[in-house]
Design an enzyme around this catalytic site. Structure first.
Site, PDB file in Angstrom:
ATOM      1  N   ASP A  15     -50.116  81.538  26.689  1.00 32.51           N
ATOM      2  CA  ASP A  15     -51.553  82.452  26.625  1.00 32.51           C
ATOM      3  C   ASP A  15     -51.487  83.472  27.476  1.00 32.51           C
ATOM      4  O   ASP A  15     -50.395  83.998  27.591  1.00 32.51           O
ATOM      5  CB  ASP A  15     -52.734  81.415  27.010  1.00 32.51           C
ATOM      6  CG  ASP A  15     -54.012  81.562  26.323  1.00 32.51           C
ATOM      7  OD1 ASP A  15     -54.624  82.849  26.418  1.00 32.51           O
ATOM      8  OD2 ASP A  15     -54.394  80.948  25.450  1.00 32.51           O
ATOM      9  N   HIS A  20     -58.517  84.154  29.221  1.00 28.08           N
ATOM     10  CA  HIS A  20     -58.552  83.361  28.273  1.00 28.08           C
ATOM     11  C   HIS A  20     -57.502  82.083  28.525  1.00 28.08           C
ATOM     12  O   HIS A  20     -57.700  81.087  28.062  1.00 28.08           O
ATOM     13  CB  HIS A  20     -57.857  84.191  26.997  1.00 28.08           C
ATOM     14  CG  HIS A  20     -57.896  83.838  25.691  1.00 28.08           C
ATOM     15  ND1 HIS A  20     -56.906  82.785  25.118  1.00 28.08           N
ATOM     16  CD2 HIS A  20     -58.736  83.661  24.603  1.00 28.08           C
ATOM     17  CE1 HIS A  20     -57.166  82.621  23.813  1.00 28.08           C
ATOM     18  NE2 HIS A  20     -58.476  83.086  23.509  1.00 28.08           N
ATOM     19  N   SER A  30     -59.834  79.554  19.259  1.00 24.77           N
ATOM     20  CA  SER A  30     -58.789  79.486  20.798  1.00 24.77           C
ATOM     21  C   SER A  30     -59.312  78.461  21.595  1.00 24.77           C
ATOM     22  O   SER A  30     -58.600  77.770  22.522  1.00 24.77           O
ATOM     23  CB  SER A  30     -58.980  80.874  21.557  1.00 24.77           C
ATOM     24  OG  SER A  30     -58.059  81.775  21.035  1.00 24.77           O
TER      25      SER A  30
END
Length: 713
Positions: free
Chosen positions: A115, A170, A493
């Site tokens: 990520d 994220h 996600s």
């Protein structure tokens, strides 16, 4: 003109200690590049730990020369991939009190997170009470300056960036969802108070920063090369292509094929292209492809009109307006001279006059109108949720998003009074009794690359997920002044690490199970969904086998096992024998000939799907085998559930087992009178021994038209 190409060469050769991948890669480059270039300067990365290949800057002519070499399986440009809690685990039944196979066993599981990096100082990644990394761990802590690992965050790598520290948010969010510590009294500005934790709180994390925020194929493949060799057990990837591509050019499919060979299961986000048909880009059968759905926690926000009418919208509004009511103004009436009336009513950025909106609540015909309202200095905003999105966005100012009927009531009120006023209140949390439902943004099947393999595989929570976030980053856009240790995000996600955490939970109980067995346990025990619509963007094409249920998955009764040989046989239905040998690394492997070759529908998948020609009568046969992992002496009876006018038969209807790990074969035949284009018939097969229910969806569909334009969330 040069660009970065990936040269995939399959598995590393076995039994040749003199073989040097790097030397081989440089030799190949030297044979094709012009004399004025040094191969060492053109080489971007050499893949030499877990599979064979390299990335290099090449011209089109050099690329074409390489493509004709026998050592090369495929060559393709390095593309850019897209980045695709306190309640979600409880909703799935994985409560804090649920049975676990000891924290010692769970702490031996290592989750590789591919990520945007990680924020190592977060409470979710502290290591109090945790032992050292497992003995098989071969990774490193290469996090960069001012980056420290511990017995929770045991590894970090970055690829072409300064450090593995998360500057986007994220990666921290996804890492804590899958394996974050349990942190009590977490909330988002007073909303949704509870304990934030991952699915496997005792598991270890190895962070691989592959995006900031763009993600390149060649760096992602490098992360696979490292993670496999380092010894991770589960990989979670909340990334993907916008469009499906062939398996020998899909770096996630390539990397995970070699991960699967080492017993590593990979969970990948389905994609956020919405309701469009055939928008799924994660298509490989050895990957767990995850759609997104909501939970029973829903954020709502009330607007009270000065007339006394109260309307309820959906947003995660953290602001409180000081006063009882404030003027309302329609975006169209507050537009700047350089914008069209349509842009003004939609509240496009730069199209609202600051003098006209100051101290007022702007009413916008577009769901993201809060951004322009914020930048123009408005007090608040009311936006239109015309499509019916089941997501509560985090606005930049006091704002609520209304469905069309409620929004029209606001507009009618404004048109009926000379001085329209209202107040927007801080959001609150209510229970959503209809959950789970698939999110509007979650991509749909069918699978364009392997039409007889159902994708997505499963759905998991991906809407309004609250978990860890870097405290130095804005919680929405760069202009947002708010900072928080925990943030609410949505997307596939967010559902992907939930499935990875569920996979790790199952693996803690069954360390010896293959990735296919773990995947089968999750699919066959998923919460089933009722489906009556025959359009192919619905049903299993939206949610796969159903909503993930990790607690039941530890005791599935039967599993659909798939070995490396099974996947090789599937590759034989796509590629020639020579290419399959290179991918597998087995020089002696052979592919079946003629009709014995079969098709993807013959792969021993936990779901069954076949594509047929429109309007023609059809008879489709699925051959499957199951392994007994439940009770040693048991008999399972087949039961068919139908949502369509179709005939489904199972032979045999009874499967009797005398021992654990015994396998039995069966056939399913589906007969129908013909289907219109873009339609499906469906049902499900359930094997039951009175204790276990092992469910597999069955879908036959027709689809001949080209891929349609997708809705991008």
């Amino acid at each position: 003109m040069m660009q970065v190409y990936i040269v995939y060469m399959g598995s590393l050769p076995d039994g040749d200690p003199a073989y040097s991948p790097l030397a081989h890669h440089l030799s190949i480059l030297h044979s094709v590049v012009e004399d004025r270039y040094s191969p060492e300067n053109l080489l971007v990365r050499s893949y030499k730990r877990s599979f064979n290949g390299f990335a290099a800057n090449l011209t089109d002519m050099e690329k074409d020369k390489l493509a004709n070499m026998k050592e090369v399986v495929s060559i393709f440009p390095s593309r850019t991939l897209q980045l695709q809690t306190t309640r979600s685990w409880d909703f799935m039944g994985l409560t804090e009190e649920i049975s676990r196979n000891s924290s010692i066993v769970e702490s031996d599981i290592i989750v590789g997170v591919f990520d945007t990096g990680i924020w190592p100082e977060s409470d979710s990644f502290k290591d109090e009470g945790l032992g050292p990394p497992p003995k098989g761990w071969k990774g490193v802590c290469d996090g960069g300056k001012n980056f420290t690992c511990n017995n929770k965050l045991i590894g970090a790598r970055h690829y072409g960036y300064e450090s593995a520290r998360d500057e986007i948010g994220h990666g921290t969010h996804t890492a804590s969802t899958v394996a974050g510590n349990a942190v009590k009294d977490v909330n988002f500005y007073g909303l949704a108070n509870g304990t934030a934790r991952g699915g496997v709180p005792a598991a270890k994390i190895a962070a691989h920063q592959v995006c900031i925020p763009c993600c390149q194929d060649h760096t992602l493949l490098a992360a696979f090369d490292d993670a496999i060799a380092d010894g991770v057990n589960i990989i979670t990837i909340s990334l993907g292509q916008l469009d499906p591509i062939n398996l020998d050019e899909d770096v996630i499919a390539i990397g995970d094929f070699h991960a699967m060979k080492k017993g590593i299961l990979t969970s990948q986000a389905l994609g956020n292209l919405g309701l469009g048909i055939a928008s799924v880009s994660s298509v490989a059968p050895w990957i767990l492809t995850v759609a997104a759905s909501n939970t029973d926690r829903y954020f709502v926000d009330k607007i009270v009109l000065a007339s006394g009418t109260t309307l309820v919208g959906n947003s995660t509004n953290t602001f409180v307006l000081n006063g009882t009511s404030f003027p309302l103004i329609y975006g169209k009436d507050a537009g700047t001279k350089n914008c069209t009336a349509e842009d003004a009513r939609n509240c496009e950025e730069g199209c609202l006059d600051s003098d006209l909106v100051k101290g007022k609540i702007v009413v916008c015909d577009e769901i993201q109108g809060d951004r322009a309202a914020y930048k123009s200095g408005a007090l608040g905003s009311v936006t239109l949720n015309e499509v019916g999105y089941n997501v509560s966005l985090v606005p930049l100012l006091a704002s609520t998003t209304l469905m069309k009927e409620e929004y029209n009531l606001v507009r009618s009120y404004m048109n009926s009074t000379r001085d329209p006023q209202a107040n927007i209140f801080k959001s609150e949390v209510i229970k959503e009794p209809g959950a789970p439902t698939v999110a509007y943004f979650s991509s749909r099947g069918p699978n364009l690359i392997l039409p007889d393999i159902i994708k997505p595989d499963i759905t998991a929570p991906g809407v309004d997920i609250l978990t860890t976030y870097p405290p130095e980053l804005p919680i929405t856009v760069p202009q947002d002044k708010r900072r928080a240790n925990y943030n609410i995000l949505y997307g596939t996600s967010m559902s992907c690490p939930h499935a990875a955490g569920a996979s790790a939970y199952v693996k803690a109980f069954h360390p010896e199970w293959s990735p296919a067995a773990i995947k089968s346990s999750l699919l066959t025990t998923a919460w089933s969904k009722n489906h009556t619509n025959n359009n192919i963007s619905t049903g299993a094409f939206a949610y796969g086998s159903g909503h993930i249920n990790p607690v039941n998955a530890i005791n599935p009764g039967l599993v659909y096992e798939a070995s490396e040989e099974d996947y090789i046989n599937l590759l034989c239905t796509i590629y020639d024998e020579g290419k399959v040998r290179q991918i597998s690394g087995d020089k002696n492997s052979t592919c079946p000939i003629g009709s014995a070759k079969g098709s993807a529908k013959d792969h021993n998948y936990p779901s069954m799907r076949a594509k047929v020609e429109p309007t023609n009568p059809f008879s489709v046969n699925f051959h499957r085998r199951v392994k007994n992992v439940g009770l040693a002496n048991s008999t399972y009876k087949a039961k068919i559930f139908l949502n369509s006018k179709v005939d489904i038969k199972v032979v045999p209807e009874l499967l009797s087992f005398k021992s654990l790990n015994e396998e039995k074969d069966f056939d399913v035949t589906v007969v129908g009178s013909g289907l219109p284009d873009q339609s499906q018939v469906s049902g499900s097969l359930v094997w039951s021994d009175g204790v276990h229910s092992v469910r597999s969806p069955i879908v036959v569909y027709a689809y001949i038209q080209q891929k349609q334009q997708n809705m991008v969330s």
